[in-house]
Enzyme design. Structure first.
Site, PDB file in Angstrom:
ATOM      1  CD  GLU A  87      -2.593  -1.197   2.647  1.00 22.49           C
ATOM      2  OE1 GLU A  87      -2.452  -0.232   3.429  1.00 22.49           O
ATOM      3  OE2 GLU A  87      -3.238  -2.211   2.931  1.00 22.49           O
TER       4      GLU A  87
ATOM      5  CG  ASP B  64       0.120   6.993  -1.191  1.00 19.42           C
ATOM      6  OD1 ASP B  64      -0.980   7.459  -1.527  1.00 19.42           O
ATOM      7  OD2 ASP B  64       1.005   7.687  -0.639  1.00 19.42           O
TER       8      ASP B  64
ATOM      9  CD  GLU C 151      -3.185   4.053  -1.668  1.00 20.22           C
ATOM     10  OE1 GLU C 151      -3.310   5.290  -1.778  1.00 20.22           O
ATOM     11  OE2 GLU C 151      -2.918   3.505  -0.567  1.00 20.22           O
TER      12      GLU C 151
END
Length: 230
Positions: free
Chosen positions: A46, A50, A122
């Protein structure tokens, strides 16, 4: 997890390393409950996803809107990569159907939670990036957001201050000023999602965002949308 070809077809990318795909789809609740050792979850994916999403989206917006200033570009980007937006992208790709969840998270409806789905999107970007490189990740992001970017009108309400617009609406209707409350915080400190509730008269809506301000803006936006329908 052996048969994910339908999902990969929706995603538009076939993984070479199946372990990368498996990890991208593994929530920490599943990892913590797994009987076998060394089941790795997607939380650090994640974090990486991102960063990749932010870079690619910034590049796309810079090229698509060469005349806009930094403030306008930042507002567009914040809207496009909000938790609500990313969760919608994850739903479009059916990610909630293939994520690996622990029993507790499954029982509480984890497959439908905006915050969980946004993080999953993500993580999947990171998985594609790790397996296929930046070009593959860029193609996934472009497929997901191309129509959204092309549909943007920089004079649209989208780039106004929703909180101010909601306050003006309340005043115009003789209602008390909007009240905002943080009702939940989800995720690790480096990637926290805030859930904010706004109350305007009898109307109550919620919004999510990576900051309290973004969550307030999204809550106000939903309130404006619902008030327009009444």
């Amino acid at each position: 997890m052996d048969d994910l070809q339908d999902f990969e077809q929706r995603l538009g990318y076939s993984f070479v390393d199946r372990e990368v795909l498996t990890r991208a789809l593994t929530h920490k609740s599943y990892s913590h409950e797994a009987k076998q050792e060394n089941v790795r979850h997607n939380e650090t994916f994640e974090f990486l996803g991102d960063a990749v999403l932010g870079f690619v989206m910034g590049d796309m917006l810079f090229r698509h809107f060469p005349a806009l200033d930094e403030g306008a570009l930042s507002k567009i980007k914040a809207y496009l990569v909000s938790a609500t937006s990313l969760a919608a992208k994850a739903r479009d790709l059916g990610m909630g159907d293939v994520i690996r969840l622990g029993v507790g998270e499954e029982k509480t409806g984890g497959r439908k939670k905006d915050s969980l789905l946004a993080n999953l999107y993500e993580a999947m970007i990171a998985g594609v990036y790790i397996d296929g490189g930046i070009d593959a990740a860029r193609q996934l992001i472009e497929r997901s957001f191309r129509q959204d970017i092309e549909a943007i009108d920089d004079q649209d309400l989208l780039f106004q201050d929703y909180k101010t617009a909601l306050q003006e609406l309340a005043q115009g209707r003789g209602l008390p000023l909007p009240e905002y409350h943080v009702i939940d915080e989800v995720g690790p400190d480096h990637d926290k999602t805030f859930i904010v509730e706004v109350k305007v008269g009898s109307l109550i809506t919620r919004g999510e965002g990576s900051s309290k301000k973004e969550a307030q803006q999204q809550a106000a936006r939903h309130a404006l949308d619902e008030s327009a329908e009444r």
